[in-house]
Design an enzyme around this catalytic site. Structure first.
Site, mmCIF file in Angstrom:
data_model
loop_
_atom_site.group_PDB
_atom_site.id
_atom_site.type_symbol
_atom_site.label_atom_id
_atom_site.label_comp_id
_atom_site.label_asym_id
_atom_site.label_seq_id
_atom_site.Cartn_x
_atom_site.Cartn_y
_atom_site.Cartn_z
ATOM 1 N N TYR A 15 2.214 71.742 84.418
ATOM 2 C CA TYR A 15 1.786 70.501 85.057
ATOM 3 C C TYR A 15 2.924 69.523 85.324
ATOM 4 O O TYR A 15 2.741 68.546 86.035
ATOM 5 C CB TYR A 15 0.711 69.802 84.195
ATOM 6 C CG TYR A 15 -0.681 70.295 84.482
ATOM 7 C CD1 TYR A 15 -1.073 71.568 84.105
ATOM 8 C CD2 TYR A 15 -1.610 69.495 85.146
ATOM 9 C CE1 TYR A 15 -2.341 72.034 84.370
ATOM 10 C CE2 TYR A 15 -2.883 69.945 85.422
ATOM 11 C CZ TYR A 15 -3.244 71.216 85.031
ATOM 12 O OH TYR A 15 -4.511 71.668 85.312
ATOM 13 N N LYS B 204 -1.002 83.100 75.561
ATOM 14 C CA LYS B 204 -0.815 84.415 76.166
ATOM 15 C C LYS B 204 0.539 84.896 75.669
ATOM 16 O O LYS B 204 1.485 85.077 76.435
ATOM 17 C CB LYS B 204 -0.882 84.272 77.701
ATOM 18 C CG LYS B 204 -0.846 85.581 78.472
ATOM 19 C CD LYS B 204 -2.127 86.383 78.393
ATOM 20 C CE LYS B 204 -1.935 87.711 79.104
ATOM 21 N NZ LYS B 204 -3.096 88.611 78.964
ATOM 22 N N ASP C 220 -7.198 85.447 77.947
ATOM 23 C CA ASP C 220 -8.153 86.302 78.665
ATOM 24 C C ASP C 220 -9.293 86.734 77.739
ATOM 25 O O ASP C 220 -10.466 86.716 78.110
ATOM 26 C CB ASP C 220 -7.451 87.508 79.333
ATOM 27 C CG ASP C 220 -6.451 88.223 78.423
ATOM 28 O OD1 ASP C 220 -6.184 87.731 77.296
ATOM 29 O OD2 ASP C 220 -5.934 89.283 78.838
ATOM 30 N N ASP D 274 -7.009 73.601 80.954
ATOM 31 C CA ASP D 274 -7.714 73.192 82.170
ATOM 32 C C ASP D 274 -8.777 74.223 82.532
ATOM 33 O O ASP D 274 -9.942 73.902 82.771
ATOM 34 C CB ASP D 274 -6.706 73.037 83.314
ATOM 35 C CG ASP D 274 -7.400 72.738 84.625
ATOM 36 O OD1 ASP D 274 -8.235 71.813 84.657
ATOM 37 O OD2 ASP D 274 -7.133 73.444 85.620
ATOM 38 N N ASP E 120 -13.304 74.204 82.032
ATOM 39 C CA ASP E 120 -14.347 74.409 83.048
ATOM 40 C C ASP E 120 -15.313 75.485 82.578
ATOM 41 O O ASP E 120 -16.533 75.361 82.712
ATOM 42 C CB ASP E 120 -13.739 74.816 84.399
ATOM 43 C CG ASP E 120 -13.501 73.620 85.318
ATOM 44 O OD1 ASP E 120 -13.337 72.495 84.805
ATOM 45 O OD2 ASP E 120 -13.484 73.819 86.556
HETATM 46 C C1 IPM Z 1 -9.046 68.176 84.952
HETATM 47 C C2 IPM Z 1 -8.763 68.286 86.419
HETATM 48 C C3 IPM Z 1 -7.316 67.888 86.677
HETATM 49 C C4 IPM Z 1 -6.429 68.832 85.914
HETATM 50 C C5 IPM Z 1 -6.926 67.852 88.165
HETATM 51 C C6 IPM Z 1 -7.854 66.984 88.976
HETATM 52 C C7 IPM Z 1 -5.486 67.436 88.352
HETATM 53 O O1 IPM Z 1 -9.039 69.567 86.884
HETATM 54 O O2 IPM Z 1 -8.942 67.055 84.403
HETATM 55 O O3 IPM Z 1 -9.388 69.187 84.330
HETATM 56 O O4 IPM Z 1 -6.083 69.903 86.412
HETATM 57 O O5 IPM Z 1 -6.068 68.486 84.804
HETATM 58 MN MN MN Z 2 -9.825 70.887 85.356
#
Ligand code: IPM
Ligand code: MN
Length: 329
Positions: A125, A175, A208, A232, A236
């Protein structure tokens, strides 16, 4: 005294869900002294500001920042994300990105309860790298991952501390079989810090494999610590196996409290559903609850979380009203 909060509603559904979160906090009886900052893609298109030094220095004076979502399709990907969101994470040294997951997997019956602690200031990042011979068949792009001993050590130590407050189990996800330089730094640091926390049981998963366990056996986890990009992606997935990303909240913390911490839902600005009332405000409401935890208002935060676990229905504002009614009085 009222907590001084900088509010960045941002773009898309960001302002809609943020105002529901503020409605719920007010109903729960916590006094907030709010200052609105109009930042995000829309602001950038109007006058070119993304997050200038003057604004950043103003933000530093607040107790916390509550953010909705940023990013708009009219601005190229990365511009607002890097210039606003990542800039706040880096400049305010919000090195902990803490994302709790308490939900039931699709088809599951028993809710799980784990938290992902994502390193928030390093890894791929940082923006290291560049491009050569752009647009030609000989184009070269590099994007390095920066890993420092200090950065790995402080997030790992924080994660052990969180594990001590919970079920005393910490899994490192990386990893190490492929990313042998960064993985080795993380693994050695993890092993060393572990000696300070003999009561915490530790585990290691490759990222993974962790994806499989998130879906098939999330109950094995208590606290997970991982790097910025793995965190990140995994969060999700964590949202998807915990009732959906509409419930996923996050805290971007500066544990040393040398400045404000920032609280935001995991979801994005969802421009496709702006103004339709379809946005679920619960991720923003639960992020506000994390903010209250950090501000020393955990009893109220617990009431808000309890109110969010009961069924809700209707539009964004209707859900906000239902939860506000439950926490009121
Ligand atoms: C998150 C988002 C951000 C990230 C993006 C919007 C830059 O996906 O907060 O998870 O990748 O950290
Ligand atoms: Mn994210």
């Amino acid at each position: 005294m009222a907590h001084r909060i900088a509010v960045i509603g941002g773009d898309g559904i960001g302002p809609e869900v943020t105002s529901e979160a503020l409605k719920v906090v007010a109903a729960a009886g916590v006094a907030l002294d709010l200052t609105d900052f109009e930042l995000g893609g829309k602001r950038f298109l109007r006058d070119g500001e993304i997050l200038g030094d003057a604004t950043l220095n103003q933000l530093r004076t607040f107790d916390a920042i509550l953010l909705g979502a940023v990013g708009t399709p009219e601005v190229a990907p990365g511009v607002i994300e890097r210039g606003l969101l990542l800039k706040m994470r880096f400049e305010l040294d919000l090195y902990v990105n803490q994302r709790p997951f308490t939900g039931t997997a699709p088809g599951g019956t028993v809710p799980h309860d784990f938290v992902v602690i994502r390193e928030n200031t390093e890894g791929p990042y940082v923006g290291e790298g560049g491009v050569l011979r752009k647009g030609t068949p000989f184009e070269v792009a590099t994007q390095g991952s920066v890993n420092t001993r200090m950065g790995a050590e402080r997030i790992i130590r924080h994660a052990f501390g969180e594990a001590m407050k919970r079920r005393k189990h910490l899994t490192m996800v990386h990893k190490t079989n492929v990313l042998t330089f960064a993985g080795d730094l993380w693994q050695r640091t993890f092993n060393e810090v572990a000696t300070e926390f003999p009561e915490v049981e530790t585990a290691y998963n490759h990222v993974d494999a962790a994806c499989i366990y998130f879906v098939q056996d999330p109950h094995r986890y208590d606290v997970i610590v991982t790097d910025n990009l793995f965190g990140d992606i995994l969060t999700d997935l964590g949202g998807a196996v915990s009732g959906g990303v509409g419930l996923a909240s996050s805290a971007n913390l500066n544990p040393a409290r040398t400045g404000p911490s920032m609280f935001e839902p995991v979801h994005g600005s969802a421009p496709d559903i702006v103004g339709t009332g379809k946005a679920d405000p619960r991720a923003a409401i639960l992020s506000a609850a994390l903010m209250l935890d950090f501000l020393g208002e955990s009893a109220t935060a617990d009431r808000i979380r309890a109110a969010c676990t009961q069924a809700v229905s209707g539009s964004t504002t209707e859900i906000g009203f239902q939860i506000a009614a439950r926490v009121a009085g």
